[in-house]
Design a protein around this motif. Sequence first.
Motif, PDB file in Angstrom:
ATOM      1  N   ALA A 372      35.795 -88.103  23.355  1.00 33.83           N
ATOM      2  CA  ALA A 372      35.546 -87.864  21.934  1.00 33.83           C
ATOM      3  C   ALA A 372      36.807 -88.062  21.103  1.00 33.83           C
ATOM      4  CB  ALA A 372      35.004 -86.451  21.742  1.00 33.83           C
ATOM      5  N   GLU A 373      37.956 -87.634  21.625  1.00 32.30           N
ATOM      6  CA  GLU A 373      39.210 -87.831  20.904  1.00 32.30           C
ATOM      7  C   GLU A 373      39.529 -89.318  20.753  1.00 32.30           C
ATOM      8  OE1 GLU A 373      42.699 -87.119  18.861  1.00 32.30           O
ATOM      9  OE2 GLU A 373      41.019 -85.774  19.325  1.00 32.30           O
ATOM     10  N   ASN A 374      39.274 -90.073  21.794  1.00 30.90           N
ATOM     11  CA  ASN A 374      39.493 -91.519  21.709  1.00 30.90           C
ATOM     12  C   ASN A 374      38.550 -92.154  20.684  1.00 30.90           C
ATOM     13  OD1 ASN A 374      40.874 -93.962  23.093  1.00 30.90           O
ATOM     14  ND2 ASN A 374      38.701 -94.486  23.142  1.00 30.90           N
ATOM     15  N   ALA A 375      37.275 -91.694  20.645  1.00 32.73           N
ATOM     16  CA  ALA A 375      36.324 -92.220  19.667  1.00 32.73           C
ATOM     17  C   ALA A 375      36.686 -91.784  18.253  1.00 32.73           C
ATOM     18  CB  ALA A 375      34.913 -91.749  20.024  1.00 32.73           C
ATOM     19  N   ARG A 376      37.226 -90.561  18.099  1.00 35.35           N
ATOM     20  CA  ARG A 376      37.570 -90.059  16.751  1.00 35.35           C
ATOM     21  C   ARG A 376      38.667 -90.895  16.110  1.00 35.35           C
ATOM     22  NH1 ARG A 376      41.185 -86.743  14.316  1.00 35.35           N
ATOM     23  NH2 ARG A 376      42.371 -86.589  16.261  1.00 35.35           N
ATOM     24  N   ARG A 377      39.556 -91.441  16.935  1.00 35.99           N
ATOM     25  CA  ARG A 377      40.652 -92.242  16.372  1.00 35.99           C
ATOM     26  C   ARG A 377      40.190 -93.618  15.928  1.00 35.99           C
ATOM     27  NH1 ARG A 377      43.564 -90.246  20.993  1.00 35.99           N
ATOM     28  NH2 ARG A 377      43.335 -92.302  21.961  1.00 35.99           N
ATOM     29  N   HIS A 378      38.982 -94.051  16.392  1.00 34.11           N
ATOM     30  CA  HIS A 378      38.529 -95.404  16.057  1.00 34.11           C
ATOM     31  C   HIS A 378      37.226 -95.446  15.268  1.00 34.11           C
ATOM     32  CE1 HIS A 378      41.106 -95.875  19.667  1.00 34.11           C
ATOM     33  NE2 HIS A 378      41.443 -97.054  19.140  1.00 34.11           N
ATOM     34  N   ALA A 379      36.569 -94.290  15.061  1.00 33.36           N
ATOM     35  CA  ALA A 379      35.262 -94.304  14.406  1.00 33.36           C
ATOM     36  C   ALA A 379      35.144 -93.109  13.467  1.00 33.36           C
ATOM     37  CB  ALA A 379      34.150 -94.277  15.454  1.00 33.36           C
ATOM     38  N   ASP A 380      34.061 -93.126  12.675  1.00 33.96           N
ATOM     39  CA  ASP A 380      33.791 -92.038  11.736  1.00 33.96           C
ATOM     40  C   ASP A 380      32.766 -91.050  12.274  1.00 33.96           C
ATOM     41  OD1 ASP A 380      35.554 -93.200   9.909  1.00 33.96           O
ATOM     42  OD2 ASP A 380      33.966 -94.468   9.050  1.00 33.96           O
ATOM     43  N   ARG A 381      31.748 -91.538  12.975  1.00 29.87           N
ATOM     44  CA  ARG A 381      30.674 -90.683  13.480  1.00 29.87           C
ATOM     45  C   ARG A 381      30.603 -90.781  15.001  1.00 29.87           C
ATOM     46  NH1 ARG A 381      26.037 -92.525  12.545  1.00 29.87           N
ATOM     47  NH2 ARG A 381      24.904 -90.541  12.741  1.00 29.87           N
ATOM     48  N   ILE A 382      30.327 -89.618  15.626  1.00 31.20           N
ATOM     49  CA  ILE A 382      30.218 -89.534  17.082  1.00 31.20           C
ATOM     50  C   ILE A 382      28.924 -88.792  17.401  1.00 31.20           C
ATOM     51  CG2 ILE A 382      31.319 -88.747  19.213  1.00 31.20           C
ATOM     52  CD1 ILE A 382      33.973 -88.674  17.674  1.00 31.20           C
ATOM     53  N   VAL A 383      28.148 -89.354  18.311  1.00 29.65           N
ATOM     54  CA  VAL A 383      26.850 -88.769  18.679  1.00 29.65           C
ATOM     55  C   VAL A 383      26.803 -88.618  20.198  1.00 29.65           C
ATOM     56  CG1 VAL A 383      24.354 -89.091  18.681  1.00 29.65           C
ATOM     57  CG2 VAL A 383      25.699 -89.743  16.672  1.00 29.65           C
ATOM     58  N   PHE A 384      26.354 -87.425  20.638  1.00 32.86           N
ATOM     59  CA  PHE A 384      26.212 -87.132  22.062  1.00 32.86           C
ATOM     60  C   PHE A 384      24.722 -87.108  22.430  1.00 32.86           C
ATOM     61  CE2 PHE A 384      30.209 -85.357  20.758  1.00 32.86           C
ATOM     62  CZ  PHE A 384      31.073 -85.601  21.816  1.00 32.86           C
ATOM     63  N   SER A 385      24.391 -87.597  23.633  1.00 32.80           N
ATOM     64  CA  SER A 385      23.017 -87.556  24.145  1.00 32.80           C
ATOM     65  C   SER A 385      23.070 -87.550  25.667  1.00 32.80           C
ATOM     66  CB  SER A 385      22.190 -88.750  23.643  1.00 32.80           C
ATOM     67  OG  SER A 385      22.792 -89.977  24.051  1.00 32.80           O
ATOM     68  N   ALA A 386      21.939 -87.146  26.272  1.00 32.34           N
ATOM     69  CA  ALA A 386      21.870 -87.059  27.734  1.00 32.34           C
ATOM     70  C   ALA A 386      20.430 -87.251  28.169  1.00 32.34           C
ATOM     71  CB  ALA A 386      22.404 -85.717  28.234  1.00 32.34           C
ATOM     72  N   GLU A 387      20.266 -87.752  29.382  1.00 32.20           N
ATOM     73  CA  GLU A 387      18.948 -87.922  29.969  1.00 32.20           C
ATOM     74  C   GLU A 387      19.045 -87.767  31.480  1.00 32.20           C
ATOM     75  OE1 GLU A 387      17.590 -91.789  28.981  1.00 32.20           O
ATOM     76  OE2 GLU A 387      19.003 -92.844  30.272  1.00 32.20           O
ATOM     77  N   SER A 388      17.927 -87.384  32.074  1.00 32.23           N
ATOM     78  CA  SER A 388      17.874 -87.179  33.521  1.00 32.23           C
ATOM     79  C   SER A 388      17.229 -88.382  34.172  1.00 32.23           C
ATOM     80  CB  SER A 388      17.087 -85.907  33.851  1.00 32.23           C
ATOM     81  OG  SER A 388      16.958 -85.748  35.245  1.00 32.23           O
ATOM     82  N   GLY A 389      17.849 -88.883  35.233  1.00 26.32           N
ATOM     83  CA  GLY A 389      17.306 -90.007  35.984  1.00 26.32           C
ATOM     84  C   GLY A 389      16.966 -89.590  37.399  1.00 26.32           C
TER      85      GLY A 389
END
Length: 460
Positions: A372-389
């Motif tokens: 997330a820290e790496n994404a925060r330095r390059h983007a404005d919005r961050i979205v988390f999601s998960a799914e079970s396989g």
Amino acid sequence: MESPPVMDSAQPRWRRVRERLVRRILPRSLLGRMLLIGFIPLLATQAISLELFYGHYLQVVSRRLSGDMATTISMTLDMLERYPAPADRQWILEDAGRRAGLVMTLHAGESLHRSGSNHVLGPIDEDLAHDLQAAVRWPTFVDWKQAHHRVVIAVQTPIGVLQVVALRKRLVVAPVWLFVAWASGSALLLFLIAALFMRNQVRAIRRLARAAELFGLGRDTVPIVPEGAQEIRKAAVAFNRMRDRINRFVEQRTTVLAGVSHDLRTPLTRLRLSLAMLPRAGRVEAADLQPDIADMIGDIGEMEHMIEGYLSFARGEGAEMPAVIRVEDMFEEIVATLRRMGAQAAVRSITPAGLSITGRPNALRRVLSNVAENARRHADRIVFSAESGRRQVVLYVDDDGCGVEEARREHVFRPFESGAAGGTGLGLAIARDIIHAHGGHIGLESSPMGGARVRIVLPV
């Protein structure tokens, strides 16, 4: 140059087809192959014994019984022909029947409408029909169906039809199904006993494999108890020794790194204190030195940050015990931290609700924090999601930044490759190290939001 022969190219192809066919036919598990190794020789032994007993011994006995029956009937016919008086014939039939255990009846004036045999028992009645044809010069018919426990033999003579009734057990040595049932039952019993013993051996191997898998995933367990065959016990003992050596090595490395961290931070702290107490001469000189001191203090802070990153990368999170973690709680914690830092972060979806994973909580939070820290330095919005396989859980971290070129997606996980925007270049390397320690995989993809997507796969 001469072209290679056709068989050189066809032979590897045939070998591949044969290996593929063998893999499809043979069971994949060790237990299945061990049972097959025991079952095939047992089945072959029973088949050979059946063939030797019924194919040779019983056929010899059957031919002898059939020959004896044919000889008795032939002698009776000769006696009837030699003594044609009705009283003599009646006495001959009664005496021969009493001595041979047969019921003989002469039907004068009748004729035989059928010859041969109605063929019920296979080689047995074929032997009887063949012996009758060889011993008796008149047409004969063997009826195996007229009576349940008897065999009726009819012989066409010049004066009528001679009917001979014999017990079936005089011609049939033993029921075939009885021997087959005995052979099959004994083979099945032996196979079940062998399967029980083999299952116990395979169970020990499975426990050893499960312990090795859990140890590789970082879910350290108690030492396994050696059981099974001698070789399996030796493998279990060797695994326990390896586990102890690895744990001892990790503990020693952690202790050494903790001492290195303390030794490196001590001089940096002294430098920081010295710089804080340095501007004591005059106001003009102090004012001139203030920017330089602030820069040096900033450099010291950056060095401490880099040292912490190096130590974290080298130390890992091996000392933490695994636990069950709710994915939603972990996401919400990371999102709250990002919002306090001024980033736009949210949790999009978790399928199914209440999804949980097993792992080291602090280590996995560190992974998501670094990503997330790496994404925060390059983007404005961050979205988390998960799914079970299937036997795995997949975590996604999407952003709306500029993304990462496909050719560089593997390089950004290397140390010092992703530090161009103000970081140390170790965040993603530490994240990959932790995920691999959990037995998972982390990679970069294109995000539906237009930026980069970090895909984290963890085993269940």
